[in-house]
Design an enzyme around this catalytic site. Structure first.
Site, PDB file in Angstrom:
ATOM      1  N   ASP A  52       0.842  -1.202   0.000  1.00  0.00           N
ATOM      2  CA  ASP A  52       0.000   0.000   0.000  1.00  0.00           C
ATOM      3  C   ASP A  52       0.877   1.252   0.000  1.00  0.00           C
ATOM      4  OD1 ASP A  52       0.886  -0.031   2.611  1.00  0.00           O
ATOM      5  OD2 ASP A  52      -1.086   0.280   3.523  1.00  0.00           O
ATOM      6  N   SER A  53       2.205   1.069   0.009  1.00  0.00           N
ATOM      7  CA  SER A  53       3.124   2.181  -0.245  1.00  0.00           C
ATOM      8  C   SER A  53       2.814   2.793  -1.611  1.00  0.00           C
ATOM      9  CB  SER A  53       4.578   1.702  -0.191  1.00  0.00           C
ATOM     10  OG  SER A  53       4.753   0.588  -1.038  1.00  0.00           O
ATOM     11  N   ASP A  91      -0.937  -6.307  -0.175  1.00  0.00           N
ATOM     12  CA  ASP A  91      -1.085  -5.610   1.097  1.00  0.00           C
ATOM     13  C   ASP A  91      -2.556  -5.275   1.346  1.00  0.00           C
ATOM     14  OD1 ASP A  91       0.288  -4.668   3.273  1.00  0.00           O
ATOM     15  OD2 ASP A  91       1.225  -2.985   2.220  1.00  0.00           O
ATOM     16  N   LYS A 121      -0.613  -9.386   3.083  1.00  0.00           N
ATOM     17  CA  LYS A 121       0.158  -8.846   4.200  1.00  0.00           C
ATOM     18  C   LYS A 121      -0.735  -7.914   4.999  1.00  0.00           C
ATOM     19  CE  LYS A 121       3.406  -5.464   3.842  1.00  0.00           C
ATOM     20  NZ  LYS A 121       2.846  -4.426   4.732  1.00  0.00           N
ATOM     21  N   GLU A 123      -0.678  -5.342   8.741  1.00  0.00           N
ATOM     22  CA  GLU A 123       0.153  -4.744   9.784  1.00  0.00           C
ATOM     23  C   GLU A 123      -0.393  -5.071  11.166  1.00  0.00           C
ATOM     24  OE1 GLU A 123       0.622  -0.533   9.051  1.00  0.00           O
ATOM     25  OE2 GLU A 123       1.350  -0.864   6.996  1.00  0.00           O
ATOM     26  N   GLU A 190       9.968  -3.609  10.239  1.00  0.00           N
ATOM     27  CA  GLU A 190      10.277  -2.287   9.671  1.00  0.00           C
ATOM     28  C   GLU A 190      10.714  -1.323  10.761  1.00  0.00           C
ATOM     29  OE1 GLU A 190       7.377  -0.578   6.992  1.00  0.00           O
ATOM     30  OE2 GLU A 190       8.505   1.309   6.866  1.00  0.00           O
TER      31      GLU A 190
END
Ligand code: KIV
Length: 283
Positions: A52-53, A91, A121, A123, A190
């Protein structure tokens, strides 16, 4: 033994696990479209993360919070079409798994069925273990992501190195244990101190993939736009640019502009003509 020929060409959860066991590094780059997915896949990169970057790197948002499932699905499908060997991880954007376990499953299923993702993925640490567990029960492999988690930008008061106090470091170790216990197949670490990343990497038997977490992780991930020098923000110290494409792109666009403005593009050879001997006349 695999039922299919050349099984070792395709990157799978099992081959990532084997790499960790053998001490071989896992490589991961973000990709958001067909051409870069093809180029990275052909370069032998193990994992293509449709991160999602994208929201910051490609869509120009301040942070990743506005990214939607629909946007990530378009990117995931494009990457899927470009990749043959790499493992495709999509993501889950902010808000797509925060409401309930069933919401998380519903959206994750879309990434698999509509996007062609092989894993997702998300978070978060111990707090998300129930979601990770439920997704794995639904046959969806999960890559977890702890430490500096960009979707927590407001809670973490910006983008800061995490795990720098005794309590925070212990919590991250506990997060990693809980995620492994819930069935995650890998964990992105990260923005944490190298020593903590090394300790987590020793502690868990699943691969760790670092970004700003030092060299002792089982693998490393970089954002495409950082790799190629296409980020328009100050680079974090870990974001090594392996190419500087900005000036190359700018020069190409300037040359095109000058040629058009000076009547040098297109030439007669670059134009189509009526067929020879045709009797077409234009008034
Ligand atoms: O969205 C992303 O690209 C990521 C990586 C930086 C790990 O989460």
């Amino acid at each position: 033994m695999s039922l299919y020929p050349s099984p070792d060409l395709k990157v799978t959860l099992a081959s990532c696990q084997t790499k960790k066991a053998r001490g071989e590094k896992i490589t991961c780059l973000t990709a958001y479209d067909y051409p870069f997915a093809r180029l990275f896949d052909e370069s032998g990169i193990d994992i293509l993360l449709v991160g999602d970057s994208w929201g910051m790197a490609a869509a120009g948002h301040e942070n990743t919070l506005a990214v939607t499932v629909e946007e990530m699905l378009i990117a995931t499908r494009s990457v899927r079409r470009g990749a043959r060997r790499a493992l495709i991880v999509a993501d889950m954007p902010y808000g797509s798994y925060h409401l309930s376990v069933s919401q998380a499953i519903e959206n994750a299923v879309r990434f698999v069925k509509e996007g062609g993702a092989e894993a997702i993925k998300l978070e978060g640490g111990e707090r998300r273990a129930d979601i990770v567990h439920a997704l794995v029960q639904a046959e969806i492999p999960v890559m977890s992501h702890i430490g500096l988690t960009p979707q927590s930008v407001h809670r973490q008061s910006g983008y800061h190195v995490q795990g720098t106090s005794d309590a925070a470091a212990h919590q991250l170790l506990q997060d990693a244990r809980a995620l492994q216990g819930a069935g995650a197949f890998a964990i992105v670490l990260e923005g944490i101190p190298r020593e903590l990343a090394a300790a987590i990497t020793r502690e868990v038997s699943i691969p760790t993939i670092g970004i700003g977490a030092g060299p002792d992780c089982d693998g490393q991930v970089l954002v495409l736009h950082d790799l190629l020098g296409l980020s328009f923000r100050p680079a974090a110290k870990f974001a090594r640019a392996y190419a500087d494409l900005g000036p190359i792109v700018r020069t190409a666009a300037e040359s095109f502009r000058e040629d058009v403005e000076n009547g040098k593009f297109p030439t007669d050879q670059e134009s189509y003509h009526f067929p020879r001997h045709s009797s077409i006349t234009i008034l």
